[in-house]
Structure formats: structure tokens, C-alpha cells
Scaffold this motif. Structure first.
Motif, short mmCIF file in Angstrom:
data_model
loop_
_atom_site.label_atom_id
_atom_site.label_comp_id
_atom_site.label_asym_id
_atom_site.label_seq_id
_atom_site.Cartn_x
_atom_site.Cartn_y
_atom_site.Cartn_z
N LEU A 2 0.83 -1.20 0.00
CA LEU A 2 0.00 0.00 0.00
C LEU A 2 0.87 1.25 0.00
O LEU A 2 0.60 2.21 -0.75
CB LEU A 2 -0.92 0.00 1.22
CG LEU A 2 -1.99 -1.09 1.28
CD1 LEU A 2 -2.73 -1.05 2.61
CD2 LEU A 2 -2.98 -0.94 0.12
N ALA A 3 1.90 1.26 0.81
CA ALA A 3 2.79 2.42 0.88
C ALA A 3 3.50 2.64 -0.45
O ALA A 3 3.64 3.77 -0.92
CB ALA A 3 3.80 2.24 2.01
N ARG A 10 1.08 4.10 -3.05
CA ARG A 10 0.80 5.52 -2.80
C ARG A 10 1.99 6.38 -3.20
O ARG A 10 1.82 7.48 -3.74
CB ARG A 10 0.44 5.72 -1.33
CG ARG A 10 -0.90 5.08 -0.95
CD ARG A 10 -1.28 5.31 0.49
NE ARG A 10 -2.55 4.69 0.82
CZ ARG A 10 -2.72 3.73 1.72
NH1 ARG A 10 -1.68 3.29 2.42
NH2 ARG A 10 -3.92 3.21 1.94
N THR A 11 3.19 5.87 -2.97
CA THR A 11 4.39 6.60 -3.39
C THR A 11 4.45 6.73 -4.91
O THR A 11 4.78 7.80 -5.44
CB THR A 11 5.66 5.88 -2.89
OG1 THR A 11 5.66 5.90 -1.46
CG2 THR A 11 6.92 6.58 -3.39
N VAL A 58 1.99 6.93 -6.97
CA VAL A 58 1.03 7.94 -7.39
C VAL A 58 1.56 9.34 -7.08
O VAL A 58 1.46 10.26 -7.90
CB VAL A 58 -0.33 7.71 -6.73
CG1 VAL A 58 -1.29 8.86 -7.03
CG2 VAL A 58 -0.93 6.40 -7.23
N GLU A 59 2.18 9.50 -5.92
CA GLU A 59 2.78 10.79 -5.56
C GLU A 59 3.86 11.18 -6.57
O GLU A 59 4.05 12.37 -6.86
CB GLU A 59 3.37 10.74 -4.15
CG GLU A 59 2.33 10.66 -3.05
CD GLU A 59 2.96 10.37 -1.69
OE1 GLU A 59 4.21 10.27 -1.62
OE2 GLU A 59 2.20 10.25 -0.71
N LEU A 61 -6.60 0.26 -1.43
CA LEU A 61 -6.31 1.41 -2.28
C LEU A 61 -7.51 1.95 -3.03
O LEU A 61 -7.54 3.13 -3.37
CB LEU A 61 -5.24 1.03 -3.33
CG LEU A 61 -3.86 0.67 -2.82
CD1 LEU A 61 -3.01 0.14 -3.97
CD2 LEU A 61 -3.18 1.88 -2.19
N SER A 81 -10.75 8.59 -4.84
CA SER A 81 -9.66 9.53 -4.56
C SER A 81 -8.29 8.97 -4.94
O SER A 81 -7.30 9.69 -4.92
CB SER A 81 -9.66 9.90 -3.07
OG SER A 81 -9.43 8.75 -2.26
N PHE A 82 -8.23 7.67 -5.27
CA PHE A 82 -6.95 7.06 -5.63
C PHE A 82 -6.90 6.84 -7.14
O PHE A 82 -7.92 6.83 -7.81
CB PHE A 82 -6.77 5.72 -4.89
CG PHE A 82 -5.38 5.17 -4.97
CD1 PHE A 82 -4.34 5.77 -4.27
CD2 PHE A 82 -5.08 4.08 -5.79
CE1 PHE A 82 -3.05 5.28 -4.35
CE2 PHE A 82 -3.78 3.58 -5.88
CZ PHE A 82 -2.77 4.20 -5.16
#
Length: 285
Positions: free
Chosen positions: A50-51, A54-55, A57-58, A94, A98-99
Motif C-alpha cells: 500500500l505504501a 501511494r508513493t 502515485v505521488e 487502495l 480519490s486514488f
């Protein structure tokens, strides 16, 4: 006969649209496997996966591609239940408006169905519906776009690889459209590194624009592949970032609409520079 290629947008099951006209999109890779060629075993827990997602996407990923079974040469096949157990907790953690949209990297209809129910939005099949044609029925039922990749069981240096790719993908498109997936919802992938020689891999990237004959947007995924390592001498996949970016930028110049990459930040920066050079009128001083 060549099809007219009109890039518009992929429409996702929740109504979101992925614009394919404005710029090449980036698909970030999340492998929840113990044996993938580049990063197998690195994401040891759901929280790690998950982390990492998210990274990505950032860093600029437009799509996150989640896979639960390695497709490297000589990989050990797993059953659908094992694959589902690997990917569902990550997709569930996820998914949401919003993702970024999630694609499920699988050739199994059962896995695709479970993933789409859990919140995935795209089916990415490395066997182009030719291992389990029912996967196309699943995508159609959910209203999910499909990515159809060319693959081969064995390498044959003597074949015309471009012709082989085109004919294979034509069959894949027929399977998908007969199941009810609109052609406008299909992306094709030449399958760099899958059942091909070094020369064939490079020729496919060089001639990527020929895939426009299929009338579908093209995804290119050369990220960290052995093809890059053979040229650069980098034996560690994670050290093939620069070579991967070079291959992908060439592919974008040949019409690639989506780039599948492990190293999203570097690719995002490279594509921004490529776009600024190509279309200076859009750059603000």
C-alpha cells in the motif's frame, strides 16, 4: 486492413476517464509476489504494498498495476485462490475515487472478477485473452477496459516478430470485442521480453508505430527488462532505470500512449522534459 486509430479516453467502471490525447500516461508497477524478476519479495506485507503504491502515485503514476503472479521466464504457476489472496487486500486498501485507477495484472478470469469487484478498474492480461478467453467476458460485464499483451511460449529467432505480434493481437481483439468489450476500451502491448530475442525486442520498439494498424492505443513496458541490461551491462534490474527511460522515450516518439514502469519519478520527469521540447508553446517561462 489497417484500422483508424483515434485516441480519446478509456472509460472506467466508475465513470472516470483516462485521457489518452493529452500526454502519455504512466502505469506504476506493484508486484505482490515473492519471485518477480525485478522486485519479487520486496513488498513483504500488505502495508508495504500500500505504501509503495501511494508513493508511485505521488511520483506521477496515472495507473497502478497490481500483480500477484510472476510472469518471469521459468516462474512457478500458482492457482487463482493464491493469486486472489495476494492482490485483494492491496486492491481493497487502495480502491476509491480519490486514488488512481487500479489495473489487475492477471490472465485468470476468476482473479480478474474478484479484483474488479474489489475496486480494480482495468484488466491487464499478459496472454491477451488467449489463455482464458472468459477473462474478456469478465471485463465486459464490469465495463472495464482491457490491456491485451502479445506473448509466446517459445522464442523463435526466425519469425517475422512484428507480423506475429500483429496477428496475435488481432485474434485477441476479436476475442475481447466478441465478448462485449468495445474496441475503444482496448489497449495493446507488444510484450517486450516475452518469448522474443534481443533483436526482436528492439525491433518492436523501433517499429512500435506499426501497431497503430490495430486501431488501439499502445502500451510499452520495457522497464528493467533483460533487453535493457544486455545493452547497458547492468545485471541488477533496479540499476536499469536510465536505459528503461531511454527505451520508453523512444517508444513515446513512436506513439506509445501508456508507459508501464517500476521507476515512476524518473519517468515522470523525463516525460515532462520530452513534452516541453516537443511542444514549447505549452511551456510557461
Amino acid at each position: 486492413m489497417a484500422q483508424a486509430l483515434v485516441l480519446t479516453a478509456l472509460v472506467l467502471p466508475d465513470g472516470r476517464r483516462l485521457d489518452l490525447d493529452a500526454r502519455p500516461l504512466l502505469m506504476g508497477v506493484v508486484n505482490v509476489t515473492p519471485d518477480s524478476f525485478s522486485d519479487g519479495g520486496l513488498l513483504q506485507s500488505v502495508d508495504d504494498a500500500l505504501a509503495h503504491a501511494r508513493t508511485l502515485v505521488e511520483e506521477g503514476a496515472d495507473i497502478v498495476d497490481i500483480g500477484g503472479e510472476s510472469t518471469r521466464p521459468g516462474h512457478a504457476a500458482i492457482d487463482a485462490a493464491t493469486e486472489i489472496a495476494r492482490v485483494l487486500p492491496v486492491i481493497g486498501g487502495l480502491s476509491g475515487s480519490s486514488f488512481a485507477p487500479i489495473s489487475i495484472d492477471t490472465s485468470k478470469a476468476q482473479v480478474a472478477d474478484a479484483a474488479l469487484k474489489a475496486g480494480a478498474a482495468i484488466v491487464n492480461d499478459v496472454w491477451g485473452c488467449q489463455r482464458e478467453p472468459a477473462i474478456a467476458d469478465v471485463a465486459a460485464r464490469h465495463g472495464a477496459p482491457m490491456i491485451l499483451m502479445h506473448n509466446r511460449e517459445t522464442i523463435d529467432a526466425g519469425i517475422d516478430i512484428l507480423d506475429d505480434v500483429l496477428r496475435f493481437l488481432e485474434r485477441s481483439i476479436v476475442i475481447a470485442t466478441k465478448a462485449g468489450v468495445p474496441r475503444s476500451q482496448i489497449v495493446v502491448d507488444p510484450g517486450i521480453g516475452f518469448g522474443k530475442t534481443q533483436t526482436q525486442n528492439l525491433s518492436l520498439i523501433r517499429d512500435l508505430d506499426r501497431l497503430a494498424e490495430l486501431g488501439c492505443p499502445v502500451l510499452l513496458g520495457a522497464s528493467r527488462k533483460s533487453t535493457i541490461g544486455r545493452i547497458t551491462g547492468q545485471t541488477v534490474p533496479a540499476e536499469r532505470v536510465a536505459g528503461s527511460i531511454a527505451a520508453h522515450l523512444f517508444g513515446v516518439s513512436r506513439g506509445a500512449a501508456i508507459i508501464r514502469a517500476h521507476d515512476v519519478r524518473g519517468h515522470s520527469d523525463a516525460l515532462k522534459v520530452w513534452a516541453a521540447i516537443r511542444e514549447p508553446a505549452k511551456v510557461t517561462s
